[in-house]
Design an enzyme around this catalytic site. Structure first.
Site, PDB file in Angstrom:
ATOM      1  N   HIS A   1       0.933  -1.130   0.472  1.00  0.00           N
ATOM      2  CA  HIS A   1       0.258  -0.014  -0.235  1.00  0.00           C
ATOM      3  C   HIS A   1       0.508   1.069  -0.003  1.00  0.00           C
ATOM      4  O   HIS A   1       0.110   2.418  -0.032  1.00  0.00           O
ATOM      5  CB  HIS A   1      -0.657   0.114   1.669  1.00  0.00           C
TER       6      HIS A   1
ATOM      7  N   ASP B   1      -2.201 -10.833  -2.263  1.00  0.00           N
ATOM      8  CA  ASP B   1      -3.394  -9.953  -1.164  1.00  0.00           C
ATOM      9  C   ASP B   1      -4.198  -9.962  -1.198  1.00  0.00           C
ATOM     10  O   ASP B   1      -5.056  -9.754  -2.597  1.00  0.00           O
ATOM     11  CB  ASP B   1      -1.785  -9.093  -0.448  1.00  0.00           C
TER      12      ASP B   1
ATOM     13  N   ASP C   1      -4.061 -13.013   3.377  1.00  0.00           N
ATOM     14  CA  ASP C   1      -5.444 -12.731   3.456  1.00  0.00           C
ATOM     15  C   ASP C   1      -6.803 -12.520   3.136  1.00  0.00           C
ATOM     16  O   ASP C   1      -7.683 -12.601   3.366  1.00  0.00           O
ATOM     17  CB  ASP C   1      -5.284 -11.047   4.559  1.00  0.00           C
TER      18      ASP C   1
ATOM     19  N   HIS D   1      -6.210  -7.735  -0.993  1.00  0.00           N
ATOM     20  CA  HIS D   1      -6.450  -6.151  -0.902  1.00  0.00           C
ATOM     21  C   HIS D   1      -6.041  -5.115  -1.938  1.00  0.00           C
ATOM     22  O   HIS D   1      -4.240  -6.038  -2.197  1.00  0.00           O
ATOM     23  CB  HIS D   1      -5.764  -5.279   0.366  1.00  0.00           C
TER      24      HIS D   1
HETATM   25 ZN   LIG Z   1      -3.613  -7.432   3.088  1.00  0.00          ZN
END
Ligand SMILES: [Zn+2]
Length: 317
Positions: free
Chosen positions: A136, A173, A254, A175
């Site tokens: 991120h 991931d 995740d 996200h």
């Molecule tokens: Zn993540």
């Protein structure tokens, strides 16, 4: 020469963002303890992560952003001595403690040292058990538990310092890796392929604007079999066509069905399958060269088992 490297450093454990934060030091303990208990660690080439040089971090990040983080870290140390709070908050989810700066340098340094070792032929591939995670972190902004974008830095390092012409990034991931996209969108030497739950933090990526970004947003409750089909149909042909000289993995776990930060349904066997498909591409085009670095994964048991599945494939165990 088939060794798989395992890069980590005790400093990565010292960074923490407050009681109850899911991105906690115990994540590394869970991985490390499990790999040790089942004997997988014995089969790996264990290496200590060095600190990344600031000049290398600046291959992916704005110089002012790096200096600002360092300044924040120094001020925090002074404030703590004066009796101030133990954390400097960057956003509601992201904070520095007095060890964060060193941990972030080690996390980035792990991916760089792994890149050196893989490109020199000392290792076939490597996994970096590090935190803070990176995907991120944007060109000029730390966010979402991330400070430096470990994988984007390593990808640029392979291009700029080692002279590679094409590298691929795989991000599994749950996200969206918005930071990696921010840094590398439009850099045609890089192909990034990813899937991610959407909508979910950071709520970006569903409309990809850059030709070198293959984003696959998927709804909550998507299961592993559906993800595998998407990978087979979408990622693999693009990767084959791109013929990367090296593959980097933003390895977040995740999307596991036991992980509460996402609502997807992957299990360990899915991570093994994905890793094998990446490895197949790397064998055909990249001399097997893979550097994988830990991103998310917050259910400690599921994280440890998923990393095991990932490493077993990388190391042929
Ligand atoms: Zn993540």
């Amino acid at each position: 020469m088939n060794a798989t490297g395992y890069f980590s450093h005790p400093d990565c454990r010292k960074h923490e963002m407050g009681a109850g934060h899911p991105e906690c030091p115990e994540r590394l303990d869970a991985i490390d303890d499990w790999l040790l208990a089942i004997g997988v660690k014995d089969a790996l080439d264990l290496r200590e992560a060095p600190q990344a040089a600031l000049g290398d971090i600046e291959l992916a990040h704005d110089r002012m952003m790096v200096a600002a983080l360092r300044g924040l870290s120094d001020r925090l140390a002074d404030d703590i001595k004066a009796g101030g709070p133990a954390y400097a908050q960057i956003d509601p989810d992201t904070a520095l403690n007095v060890h964060t700066w060193n941990a972030a340098l080690r996390a980035a340094g792990a991916t760089l040292a792994a890149t050196d070792a893989v490109l020199s032929g000392e290792l076939e591939n490597a996994f970096c058990a590090v935190r803070p995670p990176g995907h991120h972190a944007c060109h000029d902004k730390a966010m979402g538990f991330c400070f430096f974008n470990n994988i984007a830095i390593a990808a640029r390092y392979a291009l700029e310092r080692h002279g590679l012409k094409r590298v691929a990034i795989v991000d599994f991931d749950v996200h969206h890796g918005n930071g990696t996209e921010d840094i590398l969108a439009g850099d045609d030497r890089v192909l990034m392929v990813s899937f991610f739950q959407h909508p979910l933090y950071p709520y970006s990526g569903a409309e990809s604007h850059a030709a070198n970004m293959l984003n696959l947003p998927v709804p909550a409750y998507t299961k592993g079999m559906d993800v595998r089909e998407l990978i087979e149909m979408m990622w693999i042909p693009r990767l084959e066509e791109f013929r990367p000289e090296m593959i980097f993995i933003s390895a977040g776990f995740d999307a596991h069905r036991e992980d509460d930060l996402g609502q997807m349904g992957l299990v360990e066997q899915d991570y093994a399958w994905i890793t094998q498909r990446i490895k197949d591409v790397a064998k055909r085009h990249s001399q097997g060269r893979i550097v994988s670095s830990l991103e998310g994964g917050y259910n400690l048991n599921a994280l440890a088992r998923s990393v095991e599945a990932h490493i077993r494939v990388l190391a042929d165990l």
